[in-house]
Design a protein around this motif. Structure first.
Motif, PDB file in Angstrom:
ATOM      1  N   THR A  11      52.559  42.548  91.751  1.00 56.75           N
ATOM      2  CA  THR A  11      51.388  42.825  92.584  1.00 56.75           C
ATOM      3  C   THR A  11      50.115  43.019  91.778  1.00 56.75           C
ATOM      4  O   THR A  11      49.018  42.930  92.327  1.00 56.75           O
ATOM      5  N   GLU A  12      50.225  43.303  90.483  1.00 57.17           N
ATOM      6  CA  GLU A  12      49.029  43.524  89.665  1.00 57.17           C
ATOM      7  C   GLU A  12      48.498  42.237  89.050  1.00 57.17           C
ATOM      8  O   GLU A  12      47.476  42.233  88.387  1.00 57.17           O
ATOM      9  N   GLU A  14      46.897  38.385  88.903  1.00 55.61           N
ATOM     10  CA  GLU A  14      45.925  37.566  89.629  1.00 55.61           C
ATOM     11  C   GLU A  14      46.643  36.514  90.467  1.00 55.61           C
ATOM     12  O   GLU A  14      46.104  36.002  91.436  1.00 55.61           O
ATOM     13  N   LYS A  18      50.127  33.918  95.241  1.00 54.79           N
ATOM     14  CA  LYS A  18      49.617  32.554  95.096  1.00 54.79           C
ATOM     15  C   LYS A  18      50.541  31.666  94.267  1.00 54.79           C
ATOM     16  O   LYS A  18      50.485  30.444  94.377  1.00 54.79           O
ATOM     17  N   CYS A  31      50.356  40.278  99.399  1.00 52.45           N
ATOM     18  CA  CYS A  31      50.016  40.183  97.976  1.00 52.45           C
ATOM     19  C   CYS A  31      48.792  39.299  97.748  1.00 52.45           C
ATOM     20  O   CYS A  31      47.929  39.617  96.930  1.00 52.45           O
ATOM     21  N   SER A  33      46.304  38.744  99.731  1.00 49.60           N
ATOM     22  CA  SER A  33      45.055  39.307 100.252  1.00 49.60           C
ATOM     23  C   SER A  33      44.603  40.558  99.508  1.00 49.60           C
ATOM     24  O   SER A  33      43.498  41.025  99.705  1.00 49.60           O
ATOM     25  N   SER A  34      45.436  41.103  98.664  1.00 48.33           N
ATOM     26  CA  SER A  34      45.091  42.348  97.962  1.00 48.33           C
ATOM     27  C   SER A  34      44.363  42.054  96.662  1.00 48.33           C
ATOM     28  O   SER A  34      44.614  41.061  96.009  1.00 48.33           O
ATOM     29  N   THR A  35      43.500  42.962  96.320  1.00 42.68           N
ATOM     30  CA  THR A  35      42.862  42.909  95.008  1.00 42.68           C
ATOM     31  C   THR A  35      43.757  43.683  94.047  1.00 42.68           C
ATOM     32  O   THR A  35      44.126  44.829  94.337  1.00 42.68           O
ATOM     33  N   PRO A  36      44.117  43.060  92.937  1.00 39.17           N
ATOM     34  CA  PRO A  36      44.976  43.783  92.000  1.00 39.17           C
ATOM     35  C   PRO A  36      44.307  45.088  91.545  1.00 39.17           C
ATOM     36  O   PRO A  36      43.104  45.129  91.305  1.00 39.17           O
ATOM     37  N   ALA A  37      45.115  46.132  91.475  1.00 41.20           N
ATOM     38  CA  ALA A  37      44.589  47.423  91.017  1.00 41.20           C
ATOM     39  C   ALA A  37      44.283  47.322  89.527  1.00 41.20           C
ATOM     40  O   ALA A  37      45.063  46.733  88.766  1.00 41.20           O
ATOM     41  N   PRO A  38      43.152  47.874  89.111  1.00 40.44           N
ATOM     42  CA  PRO A  38      42.860  47.849  87.673  1.00 40.44           C
ATOM     43  C   PRO A  38      43.849  48.758  86.937  1.00 40.44           C
ATOM     44  O   PRO A  38      44.404  49.683  87.532  1.00 40.44           O
TER      45      PRO A  38
END
Length: 197
Positions: A11-12, A14, A18, A31, A33-38
């Motif tokens: 999930t982290e 890019e 995809k 997954c 649609s989410s922005t990966p957590a920094p």
């Protein structure tokens, strides 16, 4: 429970949702649609603080009452019998901190200095940190949700002045919850000692 696709990018990444490995996964849309957590900015600081700890030992079990705290305390005491070995014992059982009682230092106070919180020394070469030292009394309940528990674990790892240690023994709570996920995220290269359920 659905199994994770074999080449899941995580999930982290890019590539989350995809990558070709994501096709057919029930979480693909989530997954994608989410922005990966920094990355957590505390991880490099914690890694640096514990870079000289030669051995990290996590004691865990899927259920309570099986002796994790007893095993943790006995491992730490056994290692500390060698005066040339320095041992840190960390109690991350936030809601049931029993190590201060087991180690005979209940009621001690944690002090803060310019280099961080000072753990309680049981022997010259055996240090302990527990939420039990931060409570007004041993009868006080800790009723916290995951993020607050994780924050305290991070603080114990980042802000306690452990100094040089040969061993870090971590007593965990029952189950496989937030505390376990946090400690494994922060302490790479740990050895797990499961106790029998």
């Amino acid at each position: 429970m659905e199994s994770v696709p074999e080449h899941c990018p995580g999930t982290e990444s890019e590539q989350a949702g995809k990558a070709s490995a994501c096709e057919g996964c029930p979480n693909q849309k989530i997954c994608a649609s989410s922005t990966p957590a920094p990355p957590d900015p505390a991880i490099p600081i914690i890694n640096e603080r514990f870079s000289e700890v030669k051995h990290k030992i996590l004691v865990l079990s899927g259920k309570g009452g099986v002796g994790k705290s007893t095993v943790s305390s006995q491992i730490a005491r056994g290692l500390a019998t060698d005066e040339n070995v320095s041992v840190a014992l960390l109690d991350i059982d936030i809601c049931g901190p029993s190590l201060p009682t087991i180690m005979g230092v209940e009621g001690e106070q944690v002090h803060q200095s310019g280099s961080g919180w000072s753990p309680i020394y049981i022997e010259d070469n055996l240090a302990l940190m527990s939420v039990g030292f931060l409570l007004p009394s041993a009868d006080e309940a800790v009723i916290w949700r995951g993020p607050k528990k994780n924050g305290l674990i991070k603080q114990f790892l980042r802000d306690v002045d452990w100094g040089y240690q040969d061993y870090l023994v971590v007593d965990t709570p029952p189950g496989t919850s937030d505390e376990h996920l946090s400690i494994v995220q922060y302490l790479k290269g740990s050895v797990c000692v499961p106790t029998m359920s």
